[in-house]
Design an enzyme around this catalytic site. Structure first.
Site, PDB file in Angstrom:
ATOM      1  N   HIS A  10       0.867  -1.182   0.000  1.00 11.21           N
ATOM      2  CA  HIS A  10       0.000   0.000   0.000  1.00 11.21           C
ATOM      3  C   HIS A  10       0.902   1.229   0.000  1.00 11.21           C
ATOM      4  O   HIS A  10       2.029   1.199   0.491  1.00 11.21           O
ATOM      5  CB  HIS A  10      -0.861  -0.044   1.274  1.00 11.21           C
ATOM      6  N   ASP A  46       2.797  -4.849   8.212  1.00  9.89           N
ATOM      7  CA  ASP A  46       1.573  -4.075   8.034  1.00  9.89           C
ATOM      8  C   ASP A  46       0.404  -5.048   8.149  1.00  9.89           C
ATOM      9  O   ASP A  46       0.135  -5.830   7.232  1.00  9.89           O
ATOM     10  CB  ASP A  46       1.601  -3.393   6.668  1.00  9.89           C
ATOM     11  N   GLN A 104      -4.782  -5.469   6.858  1.00 12.92           N
ATOM     12  CA  GLN A 104      -5.733  -6.403   6.272  1.00 12.92           C
ATOM     13  C   GLN A 104      -5.785  -7.739   7.000  1.00 12.92           C
ATOM     14  O   GLN A 104      -6.792  -8.443   6.935  1.00 12.92           O
ATOM     15  CB  GLN A 104      -5.391  -6.639   4.793  1.00 12.92           C
ATOM     16  N   LYS A 140     -10.569  -1.074  10.406  1.00 18.22           N
ATOM     17  CA  LYS A 140     -10.540  -2.334   9.657  1.00 18.22           C
ATOM     18  C   LYS A 140     -10.999  -3.503  10.532  1.00 18.22           C
ATOM     19  O   LYS A 140     -11.452  -4.527  10.018  1.00 18.22           O
ATOM     20  CB  LYS A 140      -9.129  -2.599   9.129  1.00 18.22           C
ATOM     21  N   CYS A 144      -4.750   2.336  -3.726  1.00 21.68           N
ATOM     22  CA  CYS A 144      -3.523   2.843  -3.103  1.00 21.68           C
ATOM     23  C   CYS A 144      -2.383   1.840  -3.269  1.00 21.68           C
ATOM     24  O   CYS A 144      -1.568   1.643  -2.353  1.00 21.68           O
ATOM     25  CB  CYS A 144      -3.735   3.172  -1.621  1.00 21.68           C
TER      26      CYS A 144
END
Length: 410
Positions: free
Chosen positions: A127, A204, A207, A230, A368
């Protein structure tokens, strides 16, 4: 993995009022979960209750409301640590989201770690939030940004990764699950190979945290970041977890009230972690909402929820693939519940607009992740992304709307 049939998604859907709404006269089919998750009533009520009955600033007051808000805020730190398998609540830093968490680490490495000629490794599937901060860090320090390639199926090129690791590598920063493709990266293997050379790793988890149990201790990473919205909590709140030894090495990211021990005109001394990274009045309501979201998730059978999402992904992939002229971008063997697709001669924005007329909410664009889509030779895709509260009727509505679109344009 658990049997997806054991997950009571019908009951779960009742916890999310928005899922019973209509869009343009059609039942809402919400398939934009990779962008943000919907909020269970428990989260909405927790935030409302705080503002209606418990509103106060934290840490500085000695009155009842301030002490109550402070207790709720700090209790969430411990709850969040447990949620991701961390053992020390002080290693939890509340930030605005994944983006700010990565920026905080990039700022710290720029000021305390990186030197000219050092290398930072990221992947081709990142991203923008895990690209641009490192570009800025490289520009500031003279470090070099290196990129791990992605294979044609959307999986990470692990052989190339090993070749890129060197004595100049000072950090690996990598996404756990691609927001654009759904590819699940083998982060444990990535971390193991980096640690063999003494290189720290940031993961990261924007997700992955909504879709699978996270255990940073078992994973072995040095930093982990995720966003509250999220994981079905409020927007504007997120979490950076870092190993104590790394957080103590990094300088403050912002300065002001509440992150100091003492201020005078001759100099200032800062609090230890986590305080030195949390300047000013924080998003207290966001933290309280995050607490409620974690409670909600922990009350689910997450293994069964994950199996249910996997069944939805399989059904959507199989049924969409049967549509003539539709091409799925990202076919890695290990994927989360994301389907990015194209239809011959139909722009993804037109796909999104057409589906919206049927009440089907998908994302259309570059997500993104412009370098990743450029790697696949496309400027944009349509993306359907599922959560545990989606059902097979959502899949049917998606496929029906796409089939109608195909007939309309051909």
């Amino acid at each position: 993995m658990s049997d997806p049939k054991t997950f009571d998604y019908r009951s779960v859907r009742k916890d999310f009022p928005i899922l019973a709404s209509q869009v343009r006269g059609k039942p809402l089919t919400y398939l934009d979960n990779a962008a943000t998750g919907q909020k269970p009533l428990a989260v909405v009520e927790a935030v409302q209750r705080y503002y209606a009955l418990e509103n106060s600033n934290i840490h500085r007051g000695i009155h009842y409301l301030s002490e109550k808000a402070t207790d709720a805020y700090e209790a969430t730190r411990g709850k969040t640590a447990a949620f991701i398998g961390a053992t020390d609540p002080d290693e939890i830093i509340f930030v605005r989201g994944t983006t700010e968490g990565i920026n905080l680490v990039a700022h710290g490495f720029s000021n305390a770690i990186l030197q000219a000629g050092d290398e930072i490794l990221i992947s081709h599937m990142e991203h923008h939030a895990n690209i641009v901060p490192w570009q800025i860090a490289a520009e500031r320090t003279g470090a070099v940004l290196k990129v791990i390639p992605v294979l044609d199926d959307g999986s990470l090129d692990m052989e190339a990764y090993e070749d890129l690791l060197s004595e100049r590598t000072k950090l690996v920063s990598i996404v756990h699950i691609s927001n654009a493709l759904g590819s699940i990266n083998p982060v444990e293997a990535v971390i193991e190979k980096a640690h063999a050379r003494g290189i720290p790793v940031l993961v990261d988890g924007a997700q992955s945290s909504p879709h699978m149990p996270i255990n940073v201790a078992a994973m072995g990473c040095d930093f982990f970041v995720f966003s509250g919205h999220k994981v079905f909590g409020p927007t504007g709140i997120g979490v950076l977890w870092g190993k104590r030894e790394w957080l103590e090495r990094l300088p403050p990211y912002q300065s002001g009230g509440d992150m100091i021990e003492k201020v005078d005109f001759e100099g200032t001394t800062y609090k230890g972690i986590p305080g030195k990274f949390e300047a000013g009045t924080p998003h207290i309501a966001g933290v309280i909402g995050l607490s409620a979201a974690i409670d909600y998730l922990q009350g689910l059978d997450r293994s069964a929820a994950l199996a249910h999402e996997g069944a939805l992904l399989q059904a959507a992939t199989e049924q969409l693939s049967a549509i003539d002229g539709l091409r799925i971008i990202g076919t890695a063997a290990k994927k989360a519940s994301v389907v990015s697709f194209l239809i011959d001669e139909v722009h993804p924005h037109d796909i999104g607009t057409f589906l919206d007329a049927d009440g089907v909410a998908v994302r259309a664009g570059h997500h993104c992740a412009m370098p990743l889509l450029k790697r696949f030779g496309v400027p944009a895709t349509a993306r359907a992304s599922f959560a545990f509260y989606n059902d097979f009727e959502d899949v049917e509505r998606l496929v029906s709307a796409v089939s109608k679109l195909k007939r309309f344009f051909t």
